[in-house]
Design a protein around this motif. Structure first.
Motif, PDB file in Angstrom:
ATOM      1  N   ILE A   1       0.852  -1.196   0.000  1.00 26.90           N
ATOM      2  CA  ILE A   1       0.000   0.000   0.000  1.00 26.90           C
ATOM      3  C   ILE A   1       0.889   1.248   0.000  1.00 26.90           C
ATOM      4  CG2 ILE A   1      -1.650   1.381   1.351  1.00 26.90           C
ATOM      5  CD1 ILE A   1      -3.011  -0.948   0.015  1.00 26.90           C
ATOM      6  N   GLY A   2       0.608   2.162  -0.936  1.00 24.20           N
ATOM      7  CA  GLY A   2       1.357   3.408  -1.034  1.00 24.20           C
ATOM      8  C   GLY A   2       2.670   3.309  -1.779  1.00 24.20           C
ATOM      9  N   LYS A   3       3.006   2.136  -2.304  1.00 31.18           N
ATOM     10  CA  LYS A   3       4.275   1.948  -3.007  1.00 31.18           C
ATOM     11  C   LYS A   3       4.048   1.823  -4.513  1.00 31.18           C
ATOM     12  CE  LYS A   3       6.574  -0.182   0.876  1.00 31.18           C
ATOM     13  NZ  LYS A   3       7.282  -1.335   1.384  1.00 31.18           N
ATOM     14  N   ASP A   4       5.076   2.219  -5.275  1.00 28.52           N
ATOM     15  CA  ASP A   4       5.050   2.031  -6.720  1.00 28.52           C
ATOM     16  C   ASP A   4       5.435   0.593  -7.027  1.00 28.52           C
ATOM     17  OD1 ASP A   4       4.363   4.677  -7.259  1.00 28.52           O
ATOM     18  OD2 ASP A   4       6.448   5.320  -7.281  1.00 28.52           O
ATOM     19  N   VAL A   5       4.628  -0.056  -7.862  1.00 31.49           N
ATOM     20  CA  VAL A   5       4.843  -1.465  -8.174  1.00 31.49           C
ATOM     21  C   VAL A   5       4.673  -1.727  -9.668  1.00 31.49           C
ATOM     22  CG1 VAL A   5       4.070  -2.275  -5.906  1.00 31.49           C
ATOM     23  CG2 VAL A   5       2.424  -2.101  -7.781  1.00 31.49           C
ATOM     24  N   ALA A   6       5.156  -2.883 -10.081  1.00 28.28           N
ATOM     25  CA  ALA A   6       4.880  -3.440 -11.401  1.00 28.28           C
ATOM     26  C   ALA A   6       4.149  -4.748 -11.154  1.00 28.28           C
ATOM     27  CB  ALA A   6       6.166  -3.679 -12.175  1.00 28.28           C
TER      28      ALA A   6
ATOM     29  N   VAL B   1       0.071   1.610  -5.518  1.00 28.69           N
ATOM     30  CA  VAL B   1      -1.007   0.816  -4.920  1.00 28.69           C
ATOM     31  C   VAL B   1      -1.839   1.703  -3.997  1.00 28.69           C
ATOM     32  CG1 VAL B   1      -1.570  -1.167  -3.457  1.00 28.69           C
ATOM     33  CG2 VAL B   1       0.361  -1.293  -5.044  1.00 28.69           C
ATOM     34  N   LYS B   2      -3.109   1.861  -4.332  1.00 22.76           N
ATOM     35  CA  LYS B   2      -4.020   2.694  -3.540  1.00 22.76           C
ATOM     36  C   LYS B   2      -4.908   1.854  -2.631  1.00 22.76           C
ATOM     37  CE  LYS B   2      -2.653   6.624  -4.918  1.00 22.76           C
ATOM     38  NZ  LYS B   2      -1.989   7.524  -4.007  1.00 22.76           N
ATOM     39  N   ALA B   3      -5.297   0.659  -3.092  1.00 23.82           N
ATOM     40  CA  ALA B   3      -6.184  -0.184  -2.289  1.00 23.82           C
ATOM     41  C   ALA B   3      -6.123  -1.615  -2.795  1.00 23.82           C
ATOM     42  CB  ALA B   3      -7.613   0.331  -2.367  1.00 23.82           C
ATOM     43  N   CYS B   4      -6.567  -2.522  -1.922  1.00 25.00           N
ATOM     44  CA  CYS B   4      -6.722  -3.922  -2.305  1.00 25.00           C
ATOM     45  C   CYS B   4      -7.848  -4.482  -1.436  1.00 25.00           C
ATOM     46  CB  CYS B   4      -5.421  -4.690  -2.106  1.00 25.00           C
ATOM     47  SG  CYS B   4      -5.459  -6.343  -2.818  1.00 25.00           S
ATOM     48  N   ASN B   5      -9.040  -4.536  -2.029  1.00 25.71           N
ATOM     49  CA  ASN B   5     -10.241  -4.977  -1.311  1.00 25.71           C
ATOM     50  C   ASN B   5     -11.069  -5.885  -2.199  1.00 25.71           C
ATOM     51  OD1 ASN B   5      -9.914  -3.255   1.040  1.00 25.71           O
ATOM     52  ND2 ASN B   5     -10.372  -1.565  -0.342  1.00 25.71           N
TER      53      ASN B   5
ATOM     54  N   VAL C   1      -9.742  -7.191  -5.498  1.00 28.12           N
ATOM     55  CA  VAL C   1      -9.382  -6.254  -6.568  1.00 28.12           C
ATOM     56  C   VAL C   1      -8.272  -5.325  -6.089  1.00 28.12           C
ATOM     57  CG1 VAL C   1     -10.205  -4.397  -8.075  1.00 28.12           C
ATOM     58  CG2 VAL C   1     -11.710  -6.307  -7.525  1.00 28.12           C
ATOM     59  N   LEU C   2      -7.197  -5.252  -6.868  1.00 26.97           N
ATOM     60  CA  LEU C   2      -6.083  -4.348  -6.606  1.00 26.97           C
ATOM     61  C   LEU C   2      -6.323  -3.062  -7.383  1.00 26.97           C
ATOM     62  CD1 LEU C   2      -3.161  -3.735  -5.610  1.00 26.97           C
ATOM     63  CD2 LEU C   2      -2.369  -4.827  -7.722  1.00 26.97           C
ATOM     64  N   THR C   3      -6.209  -1.919  -6.710  1.00 24.25           N
ATOM     65  CA  THR C   3      -6.380  -0.625  -7.366  1.00 24.25           C
ATOM     66  C   THR C   3      -5.031   0.072  -7.439  1.00 24.25           C
ATOM     67  OG1 THR C   3      -8.630  -0.420  -6.533  1.00 24.25           O
ATOM     68  CG2 THR C   3      -7.565   1.603  -7.285  1.00 24.25           C
ATOM     69  N   LEU C   4      -4.600   0.373  -8.677  1.00 23.49           N
ATOM     70  CA  LEU C   4      -3.358   1.099  -8.918  1.00 23.49           C
ATOM     71  C   LEU C   4      -3.680   2.470  -9.487  1.00 23.49           C
ATOM     72  CD1 LEU C   4      -1.059  -1.453 -10.813  1.00 23.49           C
ATOM     73  CD2 LEU C   4      -1.031  -0.893  -8.394  1.00 23.49           C
ATOM     74  N   GLU C   5      -3.002   3.493  -8.986  1.00 20.88           N
ATOM     75  CA  GLU C   5      -3.084   4.807  -9.620  1.00 20.88           C
ATOM     76  C   GLU C   5      -1.955   4.846 -10.643  1.00 20.88           C
ATOM     77  OE1 GLU C   5      -3.701   9.484  -8.533  1.00 20.88           O
ATOM     78  OE2 GLU C   5      -2.641   8.234  -7.086  1.00 20.88           O
TER      79      GLU C   5
END
Length: 59
Positions: free
Chosen positions: A10-15, A28-32, A35-39
């Motif tokens: 959460i809050g980290k830049d990922v691939a 990573v903004k959320a994972c609920n 479903v993973l939500t990426l900005e």
């Protein structure tokens, strides 16, 4: 996998790799609810099914 993502990314830049040519990059903004939500850019989001994720790494 969902709890692992919440605890570590959460809050980290990922691939996120989902197979073939499908790689998503963003923060990573959320994972609920599976479903993973990426900005991916300012106020633009991608929503990815956790069950489709093959690998996730810090970008």
């Amino acid at each position: 996998m969902q709890s692992f993502i919440v605890q570590n990314f959460i809050g980290k830049d990922v691939a996120v790799y989902c197979g073939g040519i499908l790689t998503f990059r963003g923060n990573v903004k959320a994972c609920n609810d599976g479903v993973l939500t990426l900005e991916i850019t300012d106020q633009r989001y991608s929503h990815i099914s956790v069950s489709k994720i093959i690998t996730i790494r810090n970008d």
